[in-house]
Design a protein around this motif. Structure first.
Motif, mmCIF file in Angstrom:
data_model
loop_
_atom_site.group_PDB
_atom_site.id
_atom_site.type_symbol
_atom_site.label_atom_id
_atom_site.label_comp_id
_atom_site.label_asym_id
_atom_site.label_seq_id
_atom_site.Cartn_x
_atom_site.Cartn_y
_atom_site.Cartn_z
ATOM 1 N N ARG A 118 21.873 5.460 4.659
ATOM 2 C CA ARG A 118 23.150 4.760 4.507
ATOM 3 C C ARG A 118 24.064 5.375 3.458
ATOM 4 N NH1 ARG A 118 22.298 -1.659 5.593
ATOM 5 N NH2 ARG A 118 21.323 -1.377 7.615
ATOM 6 N N TYR A 119 23.822 5.160 2.159
ATOM 7 C CA TYR A 119 24.780 5.660 1.189
ATOM 8 C C TYR A 119 24.205 5.721 -0.214
ATOM 9 C CZ TYR A 119 25.523 0.625 0.340
ATOM 10 O OH TYR A 119 25.356 -0.716 0.093
ATOM 11 N N ALA A 120 24.928 6.456 -1.086
ATOM 12 C CA ALA A 120 24.648 6.498 -2.525
ATOM 13 C C ALA A 120 25.859 5.881 -3.218
ATOM 14 C CB ALA A 120 24.428 7.927 -2.984
ATOM 15 N N TYR A 121 25.629 4.814 -3.971
ATOM 16 C CA TYR A 121 26.719 4.059 -4.600
ATOM 17 C C TYR A 121 26.365 3.866 -6.071
ATOM 18 C CZ TYR A 121 30.166 0.251 -5.028
ATOM 19 O OH TYR A 121 31.226 -0.540 -5.373
ATOM 20 N N ILE A 122 27.065 4.567 -6.943
ATOM 21 C CA ILE A 122 26.850 4.462 -8.384
ATOM 22 C C ILE A 122 28.210 4.117 -8.981
ATOM 23 C CG2 ILE A 122 26.173 5.653 -10.497
ATOM 24 C CD1 ILE A 122 24.841 6.879 -7.221
ATOM 25 N N ASN A 123 28.401 2.841 -9.367
ATOM 26 C CA ASN A 123 29.729 2.354 -9.743
ATOM 27 C C ASN A 123 29.632 1.317 -10.865
ATOM 28 O OD1 ASN A 123 32.595 1.798 -9.443
ATOM 29 N ND2 ASN A 123 31.973 -0.103 -8.468
ATOM 30 N N GLY A 124 30.478 1.460 -11.852
ATOM 31 C CA GLY A 124 30.646 0.430 -12.865
ATOM 32 C C GLY A 124 29.496 0.283 -13.839
ATOM 33 N N SER A 161 20.110 11.159 -12.770
ATOM 34 C CA SER A 161 19.636 12.401 -12.184
ATOM 35 C C SER A 161 18.867 12.152 -10.895
ATOM 36 C CB SER A 161 18.742 13.144 -13.180
ATOM 37 O OG SER A 161 18.243 14.321 -12.584
ATOM 38 N N ALA A 162 19.466 12.605 -9.801
ATOM 39 C CA ALA A 162 18.802 12.666 -8.501
ATOM 40 C C ALA A 162 19.226 14.007 -7.907
ATOM 41 C CB ALA A 162 19.209 11.497 -7.624
ATOM 42 N N CYS A 163 19.008 15.073 -8.679
ATOM 43 C CA CYS A 163 19.514 16.403 -8.351
ATOM 44 C C CYS A 163 18.904 16.986 -7.084
ATOM 45 C CB CYS A 163 19.284 17.361 -9.518
ATOM 46 S SG CYS A 163 20.195 16.895 -11.003
ATOM 47 N N GLY A 164 17.770 16.479 -6.649
ATOM 48 C CA GLY A 164 17.131 16.992 -5.440
ATOM 49 C C GLY A 164 17.566 16.293 -4.177
ATOM 50 N N LEU A 165 18.501 15.337 -4.276
ATOM 51 C CA LEU A 165 18.954 14.607 -3.096
ATOM 52 C C LEU A 165 19.568 15.585 -2.102
ATOM 53 C CD1 LEU A 165 19.329 11.888 -1.694
ATOM 54 C CD2 LEU A 165 21.502 11.642 -2.909
ATOM 55 N N ALA A 166 18.979 15.661 -0.901
ATOM 56 C CA ALA A 166 19.389 16.659 0.079
ATOM 57 C C ALA A 166 20.051 16.048 1.312
ATOM 58 C CB ALA A 166 18.186 17.492 0.513
ATOM 59 N N ASP A 167 19.716 14.791 1.651
ATOM 60 C CA ASP A 167 20.192 14.216 2.897
ATOM 61 C C ASP A 167 20.517 12.732 2.744
ATOM 62 O OD1 ASP A 167 19.640 16.466 4.869
ATOM 63 O OD2 ASP A 167 17.671 16.223 3.937
ATOM 64 N N ILE A 168 21.647 12.316 3.344
ATOM 65 C CA ILE A 168 21.982 10.907 3.484
ATOM 66 C C ILE A 168 22.222 10.670 4.970
ATOM 67 C CG2 ILE A 168 23.557 9.035 2.869
ATOM 68 C CD1 ILE A 168 24.140 10.465 0.259
ATOM 69 N N TYR A 169 21.466 9.752 5.544
ATOM 70 C CA TYR A 169 21.493 9.506 6.984
ATOM 71 C C TYR A 169 22.235 8.221 7.314
ATOM 72 C CZ TYR A 169 17.832 13.014 7.057
ATOM 73 O OH TYR A 169 17.126 14.172 6.904
ATOM 74 N N CYS A 170 22.801 8.183 8.513
ATOM 75 C CA CYS A 170 23.464 6.960 8.950
ATOM 76 C C CYS A 170 22.434 5.964 9.447
ATOM 77 C CB CYS A 170 24.495 7.248 10.032
ATOM 78 S SG CYS A 170 23.873 7.580 11.674
ATOM 79 N N ASN A 171 22.726 4.717 9.256
ATOM 80 C CA ASN A 171 21.920 3.626 9.774
ATOM 81 C C ASN A 171 22.852 2.437 9.910
ATOM 82 O OD1 ASN A 171 20.046 1.764 10.524
ATOM 83 N ND2 ASN A 171 18.872 1.838 8.642
ATOM 84 N N GLY A 172 23.591 2.393 11.001
ATOM 85 C CA GLY A 172 24.521 1.296 11.224
ATOM 86 C C GLY A 172 25.887 1.499 10.613
ATOM 87 N N GLN A 173 26.100 2.589 9.888
ATOM 88 C CA GLN A 173 27.407 2.892 9.308
ATOM 89 C C GLN A 173 27.437 4.369 8.972
ATOM 90 O OE1 GLN A 173 26.935 0.376 5.813
ATOM 91 N NE2 GLN A 173 27.101 2.167 4.534
#
Length: 177
Positions: A32-38, A46-58
């Motif tokens: 779905r998503y990465a949301y870092i706010n406020g 640190s999530a420097c190895g994050l390689a993929d964000i996949y859809c799941n309903g959006q």
């Protein structure tokens, strides 16, 4: 303790007023998503190895905003795996109308705004002429109107709202005189 390698839904850190440090060195994928706010006290994320964000309903997305101005944030360079759309060939055209559409090979969400955009210049966007529909299936078609005779048009299917639509490939056709 095993390290977190994937987040089954989303990566969400929102309005934490005491959160200072987050370290996820093994996180590789998020659905779905990465949301870092406020996060006003955030110093390091640190999530420097994050390689993929996949859809799941959006559509997948990344949103980083309103965190501590001195925060060091590393999210790697993830690939967003979202809607995949191709533009159908334009059919049944006259000097001022034509039928065009799109076919999904992968679709995020159950019910999307979809349509085609066209222009006499290559690579049209939703800022050009559009015909829209709401699509719940794996294909859609719309009628393009207001065309001029003996004119070459470039057409692309799109899915999603004007802020960040997904576009299909470009096709072209020429109206009869």
């Amino acid at each position: 303790m095993p390290l977190l390698e994937s987040a089954g839904s989303y990566l969400y850190f929102h309005q934490n007023q005491q959160l200072e440090r987050v370290s996820m060195p093994s996180l590789r994928s998020v659905t779905r998503y990465a949301y870092i706010n406020g996060n006003t006290a955030l110093q390091s994320f640190s999530a420097c190895g994050l390689a993929d964000i996949y859809c799941n309903g959006q559509e997948p997305y990344i949103y980083l905003a309103n965190n501590s101005p001195t925060a060091s944030i590393c999210l790697g360079s993830p690939t967003l795996h979202g809607t995949a759309l191709s533009t159908s060939p334009v059919t049944t055209f006259s000097h001022n109308t034509a039928i065009a559409g799109g076919v999904y090979s992968q679709r995020c969400g159950d019910f999307n705004l979809a349509g085609v955009c066209w222009s006499t210049s290559p690579n049209p966007t939703t800022s050009d002429s559009v015909a829209e529909t709401y699509s719940g299936g794996m294909s859609f078609s719309v009628t393009m109107t207001g065309l001029s005779p003996a004119t070459t048009y470039y057409v692309r299917a799109f899915s999603g709202y004007s802020g960040n639509p997904v576009y299909g490939n470009q096709v072209s056709f020429t109206t009869p005189p």
